[in-house]
Design a protein around this motif. Structure first.
Motif, PDB file in Angstrom:
ATOM      1  N   GLU A  12      -5.466  95.640  49.725  1.00 45.48           N
ATOM      2  CA  GLU A  12      -4.429  94.828  49.115  1.00 45.48           C
ATOM      3  C   GLU A  12      -3.927  93.769  50.102  1.00 45.48           C
ATOM      4  N   ASN A  13      -3.367  92.704  49.539  1.00 46.89           N
ATOM      5  CA  ASN A  13      -2.802  91.659  50.395  1.00 46.89           C
ATOM      6  C   ASN A  13      -1.687  92.236  51.261  1.00 46.89           C
ATOM      7  N   ASP A  58       0.675  85.851  50.993  1.00 45.37           N
ATOM      8  CA  ASP A  58      -0.229  86.130  49.886  1.00 45.37           C
ATOM      9  C   ASP A  58       0.407  86.978  48.796  1.00 45.37           C
ATOM     10  N   LEU A  59       1.577  87.516  49.058  1.00 44.43           N
ATOM     11  CA  LEU A  59       2.239  88.372  48.074  1.00 44.43           C
ATOM     12  C   LEU A  59       2.831  87.539  46.945  1.00 44.43           C
ATOM     13  N   LYS A  60       2.949  88.174  45.792  1.00 42.52           N
ATOM     14  CA  LYS A  60       3.632  87.536  44.670  1.00 42.52           C
ATOM     15  C   LYS A  60       5.133  87.519  44.956  1.00 42.52           C
ATOM     16  N   GLU A  71       6.896  90.774  44.722  1.00 39.81           N
ATOM     17  CA  GLU A  71       6.479  91.651  45.809  1.00 39.81           C
ATOM     18  C   GLU A  71       7.170  91.267  47.113  1.00 39.81           C
ATOM     19  N   LYS A  72       7.290  89.956  47.343  1.00 39.14           N
ATOM     20  CA  LYS A  72       8.016  89.499  48.541  1.00 39.14           C
ATOM     21  C   LYS A  72       9.460  89.975  48.505  1.00 39.14           C
ATOM     22  N   ASP A  99       5.034  96.265  57.960  1.00 36.27           N
ATOM     23  CA  ASP A  99       4.876  95.742  56.603  1.00 36.27           C
ATOM     24  C   ASP A  99       3.742  96.453  55.875  1.00 36.27           C
ATOM     25  N   LEU A 138       4.475  98.520  52.493  1.00 35.55           N
ATOM     26  CA  LEU A 138       3.815  98.070  51.264  1.00 35.55           C
ATOM     27  C   LEU A 138       3.078  99.213  50.582  1.00 35.55           C
ATOM     28  N   ARG A 141       3.762  99.935  46.680  1.00 42.86           N
ATOM     29  CA  ARG A 141       2.693  99.932  45.669  1.00 42.86           C
ATOM     30  C   ARG A 141       2.604 101.272  44.958  1.00 42.86           C
ATOM     31  N   PHE A 193       6.510  98.814  43.199  1.00 42.33           N
ATOM     32  CA  PHE A 193       7.446  97.872  43.801  1.00 42.33           C
ATOM     33  C   PHE A 193       8.894  98.099  43.340  1.00 42.33           C
TER      34      PHE A 193
END
Length: 634
Positions: free
Chosen positions: A76-77, A82-84, A87-88, A309, A313, A317, A321
């Motif tokens: 995953e990113n 690169d996160l949506k 997600e950020k 991070d 994450l 996930r 989220f």
């Protein structure tokens, strides 16, 4: 210099190809579950489907190539950019909550309302008889404690009443003594005043009264003076006594005030010392909390470690989220690890026989460490009983399984763009069926704990040699798994094991017992040596692989494997001199479906080539052939 290999058909048509790197893996959708059946029937122009692969999500019925090379799992990113957006935002919020909890030293403190995070056992799962016995014993203890408490309360009340009575009596006595002193003082003061008044203002002698003799008057005056002097002397003595008493009282009150002040200062210093110790302990606890780490990764975001991070994450996930749920999952994981001392589990020793049940071996096409789980060893009744015979043994089995997981995690990097998950392979060949209750319960508990405390650590979970009964068992287990976890499952029937594994793992990393070319403690082929040649054989065809040996005195070493085998196979050395005789290395023989990879070697005394001949005796099935070799010159 590239080594050229020649593949020839039976009709003497030559096909030349050069050794090359394995083709790039094809991406696989994460939500796709591939169910591989041994004999999936499909009608297309009357030809049987050779691949037997069914894509459940897409419903695509077209057969894929014989061996697809699919990426086992796309990491995953982990780069913030690169996160949506959502997600950020979730990552920022979770980092803030973790930072606040660590600095407040609350991350590892368990709330009273929270359920116990211990592995074993909830109170509701305990036998009812034990619960009833505990309740009865607790009630008895309470009954025994009540009389004692009542007696203690009565004694306390009696003491308090007695103390109050003594205090009241003392107060009444003091008041009576004070009143007596005041009355006495009044009595003493009144005669002196009257005498003084009489002395100063003597009574007038009325004219109509008879005058007394002067001698009598003088005698009275002398008596009055004597009385006044006596009273004055008594007053001075009383004043001195009162002064001494007042001085003693002042001195006594001064001593009492000094002692009280000293006690107050001592108490203040003691409280200050306690406050200092508390402050020091708090500061030490906060400093300790700042060093909290998970799998070697610091959790305090302000330390600026990029691996933080990556770990956070994983929890986000696993909980889609949802920040609060991800935070609670992280916190529960830390509490669970602390309660069961997971951080030191790598130093524990377990039964060496368990090493054959689960072990790390090789990596997949994306570099994920591969963990093999082989439950067929539990077919041995003695070993089964030794592992699952008691509750204590089952708990030991769980701890051993967590140790295997921790060993695998040691091979991960937790860096952005790095490898931070494993590939799990579970071999169900000869595995005891669902009738083995102990194994079923232990497996269920292991799956639950691994999912709750090791989020997003499985890139793909491949089940091989799957019996028919396992599909029913998986249906029972499925409700306990998240959709994200279930999307990573792949099932392969016995005839499709090697084919399935090759989709995710290169042949040189697949053990020989599963149709690959990897051997333990291999001294001939190390990592990166001996590129693998893959050849697809049509049904009923014959293929040859030629290994050139241009120099005499060379040693040729080769490995050969055929998916599903069921072929005729022979090995020969053909000299370059056409007049020389061909040397038979291995006579032609039929290779069964359960054969492992063949390894052989030959030392030539003259220039020539080694020729491997493979005949596909099944006219309806394609075969995949894998070969690698090397030539050693002296």
């Amino acid at each position: 210099m590239a080594v050229e290999v020649v593949v020839k058909s039976e009709a003497a048509q030559s096909v030349e190809f050069a050794l090359s790197q394995p083709e790039e893996p094809k991406a696989v959708g994460e939500e796709t579950v591939k169910v591989i059946d041994e004999d999936v029937q499909k009608t297309k122009d009357g030809v049987k489907d050779e691949e037997g692969v069914k894509n459940v999500d897409s419903g695509d019925a077209s057969p894929p190539p014989a061996v697809l090379k699919n990426a086992s799992f796309k990491e995953e990113n982990v780069f913030f950019s690169d996160l949506k957006e959502f997600e950020k935002k979730a990552l920022i919020e979770l980092k803030a909550k973790v930072e606040e909890a660590i600095l407040a030293n609350k991350l590892l403190k368990e709330d009273e309302k929270e359920a116990d995070v211990k592995v074993g056992v909830k109170e509701a799962d305990k036998p009812k008889e034990e619960t009833a016995e505990k309740a009865a014993s607790a009630e008895g203890e309470k009954k025994d404690e009540k009389p004692v408490e009542e007696g203690e309360k009565k004694e306390e009340n009696n003491v308090e009443v007695g103390e109050k009575k003594d205090e009241n009596t003392a107060q009444v006595g003091d008041k009576e003594e004070d009143n007596k002193i005041e009355v006495q003082e009044n009595k003493d003061e009144k005669p002196a005043e009257e005498v003084e008044e009489k002395a100063i203002n003597p009574p007038e002698i009325e004219g109509n009264k008879d005058e007394k003799p002067a001698q009598v008057t003088e005698e009275k005056d002398d008596k009055s003076d004597a009385c006044v002097q006596e009273k004055t002397h008594l007053g001075e003595q009383k004043a001195k006594t009162d002064g001494v008493a007042e001085d003693k009282a002042v001195e006594s009150s001064g001593n009492f005030g000094t002692k009280k002040l000293q006690n107050l200062e001592a108490a203040t210093e003691e409280k200050a010392a306690e406050a200092g110790e508390t402050r020091e302990k708090t500061e030490e606890a906060v400093e300790f909390a700042k060093d909290i780490s998970l799998w070697g990764v610091p959790l305090l975001p302000s330390k600026g470690d990029e691996s933080t991070d990556v770990v956070l994450l994983k929890f986000l996930r696993a909980r889609e989220f949802k920040v609060n749920e991800a935070f609670e999952m992280l916190r529960n994981t830390l509490l669970w690890r602390k309660a069961f001392n997971i951080d030191s589990i790598l130093n524990e020793d377990f039964d060496s026989n368990l090493n054959s049940v689960a072990y790390m071996n090789g990596v997949d096409r994306d570099g994920h460490p591969v963990c093999y789980n082989v439950y067929g060893v539990f077919e041995d009744a003695e070993f089964y009983q030794k592992t699952f015979g008691t509750e204590e043994k089952r708990e030991q089995f769980l701890r051993w399984r967590f140790q295997v997981m921790e060993k695998g995690i040691e091979n991960l990097t937790f860096k952005r763009g790095g490898v931070s998950s494993l590939l799990q392979i579970t071999d169900l060949k000869s595995t005891p069926g669902p009738s083995k209750k102990e194994l079923r319960l232990a497996t269920k508990k292991a799956v639950t704990l691994l999912q709750d405390n090791y989020p997003e650590f499985v890139a793909r979970n491949i089940f091989i040699n799957v019996p028919f009964w396992y599909y029913a068992f998986n249906a029972i287990l499925s409700p306990f798994l998240t959709q994200r976890t279930k999307s990573k499952f792949v099932f392969a029937r016995p005839s499709k094991v090697t084919e399935t594994l090759l989709r995710y793992i290169p042949a040189v990393e697949i053990p020989t017992q599963y149709g690959g070319l990897k051997r333990e403690n291999d001294t001939e082929f190390s990592a990166g040596t001996g590129e693998v040649v893959e050849v697809t054989m049509k049904g009923g065809s014959t293929e040859t692989i030629e290994i050139p040996a241009p120099e005499a005195g060379s040693t040729i070493v080769w490995d050969l494997s055929v998916l599903g085998w069921e072929v005729n196979y022979k090995e020969e050395f053909v000299p370059a001199d056409e007049g020389a005789y061909t040397t038979i290395i291995q006579k032609g023989k039929k290779m069964g479906s359960r054969e492992e990879a063949v390894r052989n070697m030959f030392r030539n005394n003259e220039a020539g080539k080694v020729v491997l001949t493979i005949e596909n005796i099944n006219a309806m099935r394609k075969k995949k052939l894998l070969c690698r070799y090397k030539v050693k010159t002296t």
